[in-house]
Design an enzyme around this catalytic site. Structure first.
Site, PDB file in Angstrom:
ATOM      1  NE  ARG A  61      45.861  50.500  41.432  1.00  0.00           N
ATOM      2  CZ  ARG A  61      44.684  51.064  41.693  1.00  0.00           C
ATOM      3  NH1 ARG A  61      44.406  52.258  41.172  1.00  0.00           N
ATOM      4  NH2 ARG A  61      43.813  50.468  42.476  1.00  0.00           N
ATOM      5  CG  HIS A  99      44.389  47.777  38.717  1.00  0.00           C
ATOM      6  ND1 HIS A  99      43.147  47.628  39.286  1.00  0.00           N
ATOM      7  CD2 HIS A  99      45.281  47.590  39.720  1.00  0.00           C
ATOM      8  CE1 HIS A  99      43.285  47.362  40.571  1.00  0.00           C
ATOM      9  NE2 HIS A  99      44.573  47.340  40.851  1.00  0.00           N
ATOM     10  N   GLY A 132      54.440  38.870  50.957  1.00  0.00           N
ATOM     11  CA  GLY A 132      53.825  39.922  51.756  1.00  0.00           C
ATOM     12  C   GLY A 132      52.341  39.676  51.931  1.00  0.00           C
ATOM     13  CG  ASN A 133      49.967  42.431  54.212  1.00  0.00           C
ATOM     14  OD1 ASN A 133      50.316  41.655  55.098  1.00  0.00           O
ATOM     15  ND2 ASN A 133      49.931  43.736  54.401  1.00  0.00           N
ATOM     16  CB  VAL A 134      49.018  40.806  47.751  1.00  0.00           C
ATOM     17  CG1 VAL A 134      48.306  40.185  46.547  1.00  0.00           C
ATOM     18  CG2 VAL A 134      48.457  42.195  48.013  1.00  0.00           C
ATOM     19  N   GLY A 135      50.580  38.241  48.623  1.00  0.00           N
ATOM     20  CA  GLY A 135      51.060  36.902  48.284  1.00  0.00           C
ATOM     21  C   GLY A 135      50.648  35.854  49.297  1.00  0.00           C
ATOM     22  CG  ASN A 177      49.315  48.464  41.291  1.00  0.00           C
ATOM     23  OD1 ASN A 177      48.661  48.208  40.282  1.00  0.00           O
ATOM     24  ND2 ASN A 177      48.822  48.333  42.515  1.00  0.00           N
ATOM     25  CG  ASN A 205      56.947  48.191  41.917  1.00  0.00           C
ATOM     26  OD1 ASN A 205      57.826  47.969  42.759  1.00  0.00           O
ATOM     27  ND2 ASN A 205      55.711  48.490  42.249  1.00  0.00           N
ATOM     28  NE  ARG A 241      39.352  47.353  45.623  1.00  0.00           N
ATOM     29  CZ  ARG A 241      40.633  47.604  45.424  1.00  0.00           C
ATOM     30  NH1 ARG A 241      41.023  48.218  44.321  1.00  0.00           N
ATOM     31  NH2 ARG A 241      41.535  47.257  46.332  1.00  0.00           N
TER      32      ARG A 241
END
Length: 313
Positions: free
Chosen positions: A90, A182, A9-12, A122, A97, A158
């Site tokens: 999260r 986190h 996906g986006n992160v991977g 998460n 998950n 951040r």
């Protein structure tokens, strides 16, 4: 180095992109992108291979739906799992998950004995516990010690951005670290933060520092509200920074087993071991120590909840 990323996906996919661009520097010669959705990892791998050709980079990128292609990985990044949506914390993701991460780790262990495993899914600290417990059962303590979670590395970035933006300084002038979970109970170490090597308290008032701490804690949610899904550029960059820290003197805050709970602390990653920088934890002021202790208790309760969920699966 062989790097496998579970979840395209986006992160991977963005992690694969950044790692590919830094492959020469990091010594990565192969990146494997695995996803359960057919064609997606293959298509992204093809695109990435064409991308690195533009830069004449000698790295092979493979897209696959099979864990067999991760065989003999040195580092495995797990991004697989459900992302947050607006209004979700999260912790809301824990039920689905936990099972996903356990299944992924079991499949990884079929083909790689002792890789570094970086958890991104998460709720982060609970998922590191799930993964580490699974590896401990199948491969023993030495292998389980190499399971870490991308926690404060992202949160610290951040906070450094917010501080640099507020002070009008270059990002390289800011030194700031975030530890703990986190999540909303993270502990930004403002007492040791500096701007141009000056204590933050000398260049910023308490009210503004508190505002930046609050924004850092909500940094992920702010992006979810804007995008409708979780962040991915900064998380991917943080993952690559952790990979870069392996077998170097660089200190990164990651989630590891500390005082019997998985929580973010500053570490060095070398010789297949995690060296916790206790001196940095000892330097916290009394308020930060209390926040950290409270965070540990919160994560303990989250892990207890995770254990119950796994028992019922």
């Amino acid at each position: 180095m062989k790097l496998s990323i579970i979840g395209a996906g986006n992160v991977g996919a963005t992690t694969a992109f950044i790692a590919a661009l830094k492959s020469s520097e990091l010594g990565i010669d192969e990146i494997v992108l695995v996803d359960i959705v057919e064609k997606i990892p293959q298509g992204k791998a093809l695109d990435l291979n064409q991308c690195v050709t533009v830069f004449n980079l000698d790295v092979k990128i493979v897209g696959s739906n099979s864990y067999a292609d991760t065989e003999n990985s040195d580092v495995v990044v797990i991004t697989a799992g459900l992302p947050r949506k607006p209004g979700m914390s999260r912790d809301d993701l824990i039920d689905k998950n936990a099972g996903i991460v356990k299944g992924v780790v079991e499949n990884i262990m079929k083909f790689s004995d002792h890789p570094w495993i970086i958890i991104v899914t998460n709720p982060l600290d609970a998922m590191v516990y799930v993964a580490s417990s699974c590896v401990l059962e199948k491969r023993g303590k030495d292998a389980a010690d190499k399971v870490i979670g991308m926690a404060g590395t992202l949160d610290s970035a951040r906070m450094r951005f917010f501080l640099a933006e507020e002070l009008g300084e270059g990002k390289e002038a800011i030194e700031a670290l975030t530890i703990g979970s986190h999540g909303d109970e993270m502990v930004p170490l403002m007492s040791s933060a500096t701007a141009n090597q000056k204590s933050l308290s000398k260049v910023m008032n308490d009210k503004k520092m508190k505002e930046i701490v609050d924004r850092t804690k909500k940094g992920g949610a702010e992006i979810v509200d804007l995008l409708g899904t979780s962040a991915y550029y900064a998380p991917a960059a943080a993952i690559v920074e952790i990979i870069e820290a392996i077998d170097t003197e660089k200190i990164v805050p990651v989630s590891v087993n500390y005082r019997g709970v998985f929580i973010g602390v500053p570490v060095k990653l070398s010789d297949g071991t995690v060296e916790i920088q206790q001196n940095m934890l000892d330097s916290m002021n009394s308020e930060e120590k209390k926040m950290f202790d409270d965070c540990i208790e919160k994560v303990k309760s989250l892990i207890d909840k995770t254990e119950e969920i796994l028992k019922n699966k």
